[in-house]
Design a protein around this motif. Structure first.
Motif, PDB file in Angstrom:
ATOM      1  N   ILE A  88     -36.649 -15.970  42.721  1.00  0.00           N
ATOM      2  CA  ILE A  88     -34.483 -16.500  42.705  1.00  0.00           C
ATOM      3  C   ILE A  88     -34.493 -15.817  42.428  1.00  0.00           C
ATOM      4  CG2 ILE A  88     -32.433 -17.968  42.406  1.00  0.00           C
ATOM      5  CD1 ILE A  88     -36.676 -19.522  41.295  1.00  0.00           C
ATOM      6  N   LEU A  89     -33.044 -14.821  43.508  1.00  0.00           N
ATOM      7  CA  LEU A  89     -31.941 -13.765  42.836  1.00  0.00           C
ATOM      8  C   LEU A  89     -30.654 -14.321  42.884  1.00  0.00           C
ATOM      9  CD1 LEU A  89     -31.721 -10.381  42.991  1.00  0.00           C
ATOM     10  CD2 LEU A  89     -32.385 -10.936  45.608  1.00  0.00           C
ATOM     11  N   ILE A  90     -30.226 -13.891  42.104  1.00  0.00           N
ATOM     12  CA  ILE A  90     -28.699 -14.383  42.085  1.00  0.00           C
ATOM     13  C   ILE A  90     -27.633 -13.414  42.425  1.00  0.00           C
ATOM     14  CG2 ILE A  90     -27.510 -16.418  41.003  1.00  0.00           C
ATOM     15  CD1 ILE A  90     -29.298 -17.284  39.128  1.00  0.00           C
ATOM     16  N   GLU A  91     -26.721 -12.972  43.267  1.00  0.00           N
ATOM     17  CA  GLU A  91     -25.716 -12.816  42.866  1.00  0.00           C
ATOM     18  C   GLU A  91     -24.381 -13.084  42.444  1.00  0.00           C
ATOM     19  OE1 GLU A  91     -22.449 -10.868  46.463  1.00  0.00           O
ATOM     20  OE2 GLU A  91     -24.515 -10.830  46.565  1.00  0.00           O
ATOM     21  N   TYR A  92     -24.160 -13.401  41.404  1.00  0.00           N
ATOM     22  CA  TYR A  92     -23.570 -13.925  40.214  1.00  0.00           C
ATOM     23  C   TYR A  92     -21.925 -13.125  41.039  1.00  0.00           C
ATOM     24  CZ  TYR A  92     -22.133 -17.210  36.341  1.00  0.00           C
ATOM     25  OH  TYR A  92     -21.542 -18.270  35.291  1.00  0.00           O
ATOM     26  N   ASN A  93     -21.375 -14.320  40.894  1.00  0.00           N
ATOM     27  CA  ASN A  93     -19.550 -14.189  40.752  1.00  0.00           C
ATOM     28  C   ASN A  93     -18.890 -13.840  39.055  1.00  0.00           C
ATOM     29  OD1 ASN A  93     -17.171 -14.537  40.788  1.00  0.00           O
ATOM     30  ND2 ASN A  93     -16.501 -16.431  42.028  1.00  0.00           N
TER      31      ASN A  93
END
Length: 313
Positions: A88-93
């Motif tokens: 899982i790859l997360i582009e976090y806010n």
């Protein structure tokens, strides 16, 4: 799921910091290739979008989580069952608290990377330091991009060291190339027989010691220090240093290096002293390797300063 741990990679930073470009670049690198599905969770809308061809070539599926309230375990499990990802790859806010970043028990954080636009760094650091501190505290890698023409990069590095001492910090220009090592004019004379530090320069010296240890080897330094004597320390050692505000009033750190002194038993914990010491670098267990060790040449009692906590602005 079969009990297999799912590796998670978190890329965070403020809007338009370059997170999407970094992820697009990384997905195409051989070292990041994988046969299985990559689930990419997007937590904000930026100017750059992901090309469908890139997603297809890298076997990546995108899901959007538009509200921080929706970043919850049940939602994440639902998306995992839907796509059966290998990772899982997360582009976090960047505006969402890091405390919201909670995963299902079998998701394991492998790496957290923070992306920062160097052109806007001063504004964010001066006005949103506590939020930045929250953002970078657990990051292993911090990348300042768009560094072209910026002369204060060394001070940016020192600012970041105050928030995260252990992360690797990289500076890149518009082409993504790492810039040369930055040098800055220090506010004290490194070539002096004795480097005398003040409330304003102690923090600069402390972090420069971490980044350029060879510069201070066998140098003599003098400064006003608050002494800490941890109970587990060798009786001939103590830690002289200063408390510093790293990001907000609630986040204060003690900045000090271990000191060796033959009469350390006469030094009182919690008291103030004028310290003169020679800098050496040697193995120390608490450093988990080689680090600065101060050999005390002279130490005398002192009054507490008007401001006991130094500011690292």
């Amino acid at each position: 799921m079969g009990g297999v741990m799912k590796p998670v990679f978190v890329i965070n930073g403020f809007l338009e910091s370059g997170k999407t470009e970094f992820i697009k670049f990384t997905l195409q690198q051989d070292y990041f290739r994988t046969k299985g599905v990559t689930l990419l969770l997007l937590c904000e809308e930026g100017e750059n979008e992901y090309d469908e061809d890139l997603l297809k070539r890298t076997n990546t599926v995108v899901e959007r989580i538009e509200k921080k309230e929706d970043f919850i375990g049940s939602k994440l499990i639902e998306l995992e069952k839907k796509h059966k990802p290998e990772r899982i790859l997360i582009e976090y806010n960047g505006m969402w608290p890091m405390a919201n970043l909670k995963f299902p028990w079998h998701w394991k954080l492998n790496q957290q990377i923070t992306i920062i636009n160097a052109a806007t760094w001063p504004m964010f650091y001066n006005n949103m330091r506590s939020m930045i501190g929250d953002m970078v505290r657990k990051s292993e890698l911090i990348i300042f991009n768009r560094c072209d023409g910026i002369k204060e990069l060394a001070s940016y590095k020192r600012n970041m060291r105050a928030l995260n001492r252990d992360a690797e910090i990289i500076f890149e220009d518009k082409n993504g190339e790492v810039t040369a090592t930055m040098e800055e004019e220090l506010p004290f004379d490194v070539s002096a027989d004795t480097i005398e530090l003040t409330d304003k320069t102690y923090g600069i010296w402390f972090f420069d010691m971490l980044d350029t240890p060879d510069r201070y080897e066998n140098k003599t330094v003098k400064f006003l220090a608050h002494v800490a004597k941890p109970k587990e320390f060798h009786p001939g050692c103590f830690v002289p240093g200063r408390h510093a505000m790293t990001c907000c009033a609630e986040d204060i750190a003690f900045l000090g290096f271990v000191a060796k002194y033959g009469n350390a038993q006469k030094i009182d914990d919690g008291k103030w002293y004028n310290v003169t010491a020679t800098v050496k670098h040697e193995f120390w267990a608490d450093y988990k390797g080689v680090g600065p060790v101060l050999y005390i040449a002279d130490i005398t009692s002192a009054d507490a300063p008007a401001e006991e906590i130094i500011n690292l602005v």
